[in-house]
Design a protein around this motif. Structure first.
Motif, PDB file in Angstrom:
ATOM      1  N   GLY A 134       8.109 -10.372   9.758  1.00 28.10           N
ATOM      2  CA  GLY A 134       7.655 -10.675  11.149  1.00 28.10           C
ATOM      3  C   GLY A 134       6.374 -10.022  11.320  1.00 28.10           C
ATOM      4  N   SER A 382       4.888 -19.793  11.979  1.00 26.12           N
ATOM      5  CA  SER A 382       6.424 -19.419  11.885  1.00 26.12           C
ATOM      6  C   SER A 382       6.868 -20.453  10.901  1.00 26.12           C
ATOM      7  CB  SER A 382       7.019 -19.953  13.353  1.00 26.12           C
ATOM      8  OG  SER A 382       8.348 -20.084  13.119  1.00 26.12           O
ATOM      9  N   SER A 383       6.361 -21.757  10.720  1.00 23.60           N
ATOM     10  CA  SER A 383       6.656 -22.611   9.641  1.00 23.60           C
ATOM     11  C   SER A 383       6.491 -22.202   8.321  1.00 23.60           C
ATOM     12  CB  SER A 383       6.182 -24.012   9.710  1.00 23.60           C
ATOM     13  OG  SER A 383       6.401 -24.969   8.938  1.00 23.60           O
ATOM     14  N   GLU A 386       7.998 -18.903   7.298  1.00 25.64           N
ATOM     15  CA  GLU A 386       9.546 -19.134   7.451  1.00 25.64           C
ATOM     16  C   GLU A 386       9.954 -17.874   8.119  1.00 25.64           C
ATOM     17  OE1 GLU A 386      11.057 -19.398   3.108  1.00 25.64           O
ATOM     18  OE2 GLU A 386       9.885 -21.079   3.110  1.00 25.64           O
ATOM     19  N   VAL A 387       9.230 -17.635   9.272  1.00 24.75           N
ATOM     20  CA  VAL A 387       9.714 -16.653  10.160  1.00 24.75           C
ATOM     21  C   VAL A 387      10.448 -17.558  11.493  1.00 24.75           C
ATOM     22  CG1 VAL A 387       9.227 -14.752  11.650  1.00 24.75           C
ATOM     23  CG2 VAL A 387       8.173 -15.076   9.359  1.00 24.75           C
ATOM     24  N   LYS A 388      11.740 -16.812  12.081  1.00 24.77           N
ATOM     25  CA  LYS A 388      11.932 -17.627  13.172  1.00 24.77           C
ATOM     26  C   LYS A 388      10.979 -17.549  14.220  1.00 24.77           C
ATOM     27  CE  LYS A 388      17.017 -17.072  12.299  1.00 24.77           C
ATOM     28  NZ  LYS A 388      18.200 -16.604  12.745  1.00 24.77           N
ATOM     29  N   PHE A 389      10.955 -18.510  15.109  1.00 28.78           N
ATOM     30  CA  PHE A 389      10.164 -18.607  16.234  1.00 28.78           C
ATOM     31  C   PHE A 389      10.047 -17.557  17.397  1.00 28.78           C
ATOM     32  CE2 PHE A 389       8.589 -20.014  20.376  1.00 28.78           C
ATOM     33  CZ  PHE A 389       7.222 -20.557  19.999  1.00 28.78           C
ATOM     34  N   GLU A 390      11.465 -17.161  17.588  1.00 28.65           N
ATOM     35  CA  GLU A 390      11.535 -15.910  18.310  1.00 28.65           C
ATOM     36  C   GLU A 390      11.250 -14.741  17.901  1.00 28.65           C
ATOM     37  OE1 GLU A 390      13.992 -17.974  17.309  1.00 28.65           O
ATOM     38  OE2 GLU A 390      14.365 -19.320  18.617  1.00 28.65           O
ATOM     39  N   LYS A 391      11.401 -14.382  16.549  1.00 29.13           N
ATOM     40  CA  LYS A 391      10.799 -13.302  15.969  1.00 29.13           C
ATOM     41  C   LYS A 391       9.441 -13.229  16.064  1.00 29.13           C
ATOM     42  CE  LYS A 391      11.286  -9.939  12.078  1.00 29.13           C
ATOM     43  NZ  LYS A 391      11.820  -9.834  10.848  1.00 29.13           N
ATOM     44  N   MET A 392       8.781 -14.245  15.939  1.00 30.13           N
ATOM     45  CA  MET A 392       7.327 -14.376  16.000  1.00 30.13           C
ATOM     46  C   MET A 392       6.862 -13.949  17.311  1.00 30.13           C
ATOM     47  SD  MET A 392       5.144 -15.313  13.330  1.00 30.13           S
ATOM     48  CE  MET A 392       3.858 -15.806  14.394  1.00 30.13           C
TER      49      MET A 392
END
Length: 426
Positions: A134, A382-383, A386-392
């Motif tokens: 992240g 994020s895409s 491959e990191v969750k949007f919320e974590k970004m």
């Protein structure tokens, strides 16, 4: 009816219609509701006039330069050079990401393109060395916002075209702000590095440093030629873009031998698609700006601003707050194209240099890449990473705070922005 059109504008954006189509449809619908067919007959002329500008020719040329350098392995050489210089410090690979982005900023000039490319290379590399994924993705995205600041810059070209400001002056004015952002992000990484015990690699030998320096020199030719050429007046911004294309091809094909002739169709295709997207947006936005001028919206905003305060410092603060909010919902280039015709008349009223204001507004809207809910940079990285949007969103917050802090410095320290343009008489 005006209220209905405004509500429809936001409704179309919310349901995901591309901004270029939205502003085009809204313009046609608005004039259609007025019942004035003469205005609709003038629409093609307005679309053409938005593109009939020599300065816009630099956009496809700089895009082509970036594609040639990516395909020719030049960007990889710049990243490796940064790693040799800084990799042995604690958090060294994080420093490399910032410095590499500053190098690449002088090539790509697009934060979205740069964040996408760097996410593919730096995020997996940082994760391998023990960095949180992240944090790696957030750092890659945040440091890419220097792309539209350090020349050449597509967003500066668009602003200069719309406002009538010197593109050469804008390019030179972006150098010191770009350095300020680089130093600020490095300082943040330094603090976080000791707090979270970031990893570091082995110190390279002097032989390795020397070899890496020699290897990267051809790659540095492109930004050097662009900046030196403009500074010395040897060629214009558009001419420098054409020269940069030639140099990028020569370096990638003859020096590094990674640019194959078979890659050229893809290079030209990617450049054409990117250029078409931008120019279509500019054409539609020019017609939209025509509608805004017809309704005398700039005059209404000017009167509203003057009624609040005649102090230019207060005006700049209000503009920054407005743009930071708007940037969270609207693409930066689209917002720029829509708002420049609105704000440009106010600059004379408040005695603000249009070049300084251009740097401020471009940086402000670029920060919108980091802000939810519609920050395009967040979705892109994020895409790809491959990191969750919320974590970004949570990971990027410290960099967003630093970015806004630097924006305040640049907004109220005009001499830092204008030092180089004034020094060389632009």
């Amino acid at each position: 009816m005006t209220i209905v059109v405004i509500l429809l504008f936001f409704l179309l954006l919310v349901i995901g219609i591309p901004i270029s189509l939205v502003i085009g449809m809204i313009t046609v619908l608005y004039f259609f509701t007025l019942g004035n067919t003469e205005l609709l007959h003038s629409m093609p002329t307005q679309l053409f006039s938005g593109l009939n500008n020599y300065g816009l020719l630099a956009i496809p040329l700089f895009m082509l330069t970036g594609e040639l350098m990516n395909s020719g392995g030049i960007t990889t050489k710049l990243v490796k050079f940064s790693k040799v210089l800084l990799g042995h410090f604690r958090g060294g690979l994080a420093y490399v990401t910032v410095v590499a982005n500053m190098f690449l900023a002088s090539i790509l000039g697009s934060a979205n393109a740069q964040s996408a490319m760097m996410s593919k290379t730096m995020v997996p590399e940082m994760e391998k060395e023990g960095y949180d994924r992240g944090f790696s993705a957030a750092l890659t995205l945040s440091s890419s916002i220097v792309a539209p600041i350090i020349p050449p810059s597509m967003i500066f070209i668009i602003y200069g075209t719309l406002s009538g400001s010197s593109i050469s002056s804008l390019f030179m004015a972006g150098i010191i702000p770009g350095i300020i952002y680089g130093i600020a992000f490095i300082a943040l990484i330094s603090i976080m590095g000791y707090k979270y015990n970031f990893p570091k690699s082995e110190r390279p030998s002097w032989t390795e440093v020397w070899k890496s320096t020699l290897n990267v020199l051809p790659a540095l030719l492109v930004p050097v030629i662009i900046i030196v050429g403009i500074l010395t007046g040897v060629f214009t911004v558009t001419e420098s873009a054409a020269v940069a294309c030639v140099v990028a091809f020569v370096v990638g094909y003859f020096f590094y031998k990674e640019l194959k002739l078979g890659k050229l169709p893809d290079v030209f295709s990617n450049t054409a698609i990117s250029t078409a997207t931008v120019t279509f947006l500019i054409a539609m936005a020019n017609a939209f700006g025509w509608m805004i001028a017809f309704e005398q919206i700039p005059q209404a905003i000017a009167n509203g601003m003057v009624s609040i305060s005649e102090n230019p410092l207060v005006f700049l603060m209000l503009v920054n707050i407005f743009l930071l909010i708007l940037g969270a919902f609207l693409d930066g280039i689209a917002a720029l194209i829509i708002l420049v015709p609105v704000f440009t008349p106010l600059l004379i009223t408040y005695g603000i240099d249009p070049v300084h204001f251009g740097v401020v507004i471009c940086i402000n809207l670029t920060i919108g890449l980091l802000t939810p809910p519609v920050g395009t940079g967040l979705f892109i990285v994020s895409s790809i990473a491959e990191v969750k949007f919320e974590k970004m969103v949570t990971s990027v917050f410290p960099f967003l705070v630093v970015g806004v802090f630097c924006l305040i410095i640049i907004t109220y320290w005009e001499s830092a922005v204008m030092f180089i343009p004034r020094l060389i008489g632009l």
